[in-house]
Design an enzyme around this catalytic site. Sequence first.
Site, PDB file in Angstrom:
ATOM      1  N   CYS A 166       0.870  -1.176   0.000  1.00 34.28           N
ATOM      2  CA  CYS A 166       0.000   0.000   0.000  1.00 34.28           C
ATOM      3  C   CYS A 166       0.903   1.221   0.000  1.00 34.28           C
ATOM      4  O   CYS A 166       1.593   1.495   0.988  1.00 34.28           O
ATOM      5  CB  CYS A 166      -0.916   0.021   1.218  1.00 34.28           C
ATOM      6  SG  CYS A 166      -1.900   1.542   1.317  1.00 34.28           S
TER       7      CYS A 166
ATOM      8  N   MET B   5      -4.368   5.192  -5.494  1.00 33.83           N
ATOM      9  CA  MET B   5      -3.504   4.375  -4.674  1.00 33.83           C
ATOM     10  C   MET B   5      -2.060   4.822  -4.897  1.00 33.83           C
ATOM     11  O   MET B   5      -1.642   5.059  -6.028  1.00 33.83           O
ATOM     12  CB  MET B   5      -3.643   2.903  -5.044  1.00 33.83           C
ATOM     13  CG  MET B   5      -5.080   2.375  -4.938  1.00 33.83           C
ATOM     14  SD  MET B   5      -6.113   2.829  -6.340  1.00 33.83           S
ATOM     15  CE  MET B   5      -5.776   1.488  -7.467  1.00 33.83           C
TER      16      MET B   5
END
Length: 397
Positions: free
Chosen positions: A104, A318
């Site tokens: 992430c 993201m």
Amino acid sequence: MAYVAQLRIPATYMRGGTSKGLFFRLQDLPLSAQKPGVARDRLLLRVIGSPDPYGKQMDGMGGGSSSTSKTVILAPSSRHDHDVDYLFGQVVVDQAFIDWSGNCGNLSAAVGPFAIAQGWVDPVRVPRNGTATVRIWQANIGETIIAHVPMCAGQVQEDGDFMLDGVAFPAASLQLTFMEPSAGKDGIRKPLFPTGRLVDDLDVPGVGRLKASMIDAGIATLFVEASALGFTGTELQESINGDSRALAMFETIRAYGALCMGLIDSIEDIAKRPHTPKLAFIAGPTDYMTSRGQFVESTDIDLLVRAVSMGCLHHAMMGTVVVATGAAAAVPGTLVNLVAGGGGCGRVSLRIGHPSGTLQVRAEAVQRDEGSWCITKVSMYRSARVLMEGWVRIPAM
């Protein structure tokens, strides 16, 4: 029924970039959860509140979206040239599944501040005022991230005037540099373009033949043009996430892209990889209105990107897809480079327009003697903040 006290586990709830997640020290987890496996996954699923057929994660710490259904496990690094080992788990909201296949990028911004607060960074390298450099080992993908963390009066500086589109309040800016984001795990270099081509013709049943660039930098991502899918690239969440036809099409494209990239052995295997690869559809600069009603002029951006995460259009971008986008733009001839107006040259700097606003990414690419491309580093600015410290509680397991 005999009463059994709940488990009480130290944890920190943090925002990193445009994501939130639960941060655990490896040593604080129950012994059975200190190693990969069923026990770890079962515990973290219960902490977050998955699976939840209602999609709200009401009985857990998750927020009912891919951006808020995340877990992080950290420890002092086992590598002499790093400060912290960082493992990320993307928790599926409505299924009993955690995907450990990727990083992430947004939560990466919170890892450096956490490591400093834990005393895992050599005090000699942590100034009372200034910038501390934290070397992060991203264990999911085996790559190095360098966080440049602002310090003030001996503490990590969290307050500031940096506005990150997708986050409502200002904070201190923090630079993240992803070093050789296509380097590969355990010293085994992976190809930047898994198919060996900058642009592929991807045959997708029910959709047709699509031009696609498939890259593995930051996170495996496939890029297609918005116009080829009947979109403009200016879409917001409400126009996509309520469209079951569009979401099903995205998942089909993602599955065939994953197969082409060699990430899965059969189309059915895509169900085991909800987190990777990512799908993004792109378009050239166009005026548009963001989700908060801010007008973005075409002259302020180089590329429109709409990225799909865990089956839905992301509210911003993201961080790992930002890395992939910057990397793809830096290589002449990719679909991203061409749509962004590369003109036969790689783009070092790229201004991206996403649903919540804009961001900038910088990437450096070099071509080896045999002709293959390598991304040396990708940099961006994020922010991070501790939201809560204490203990999470779950029913005894």
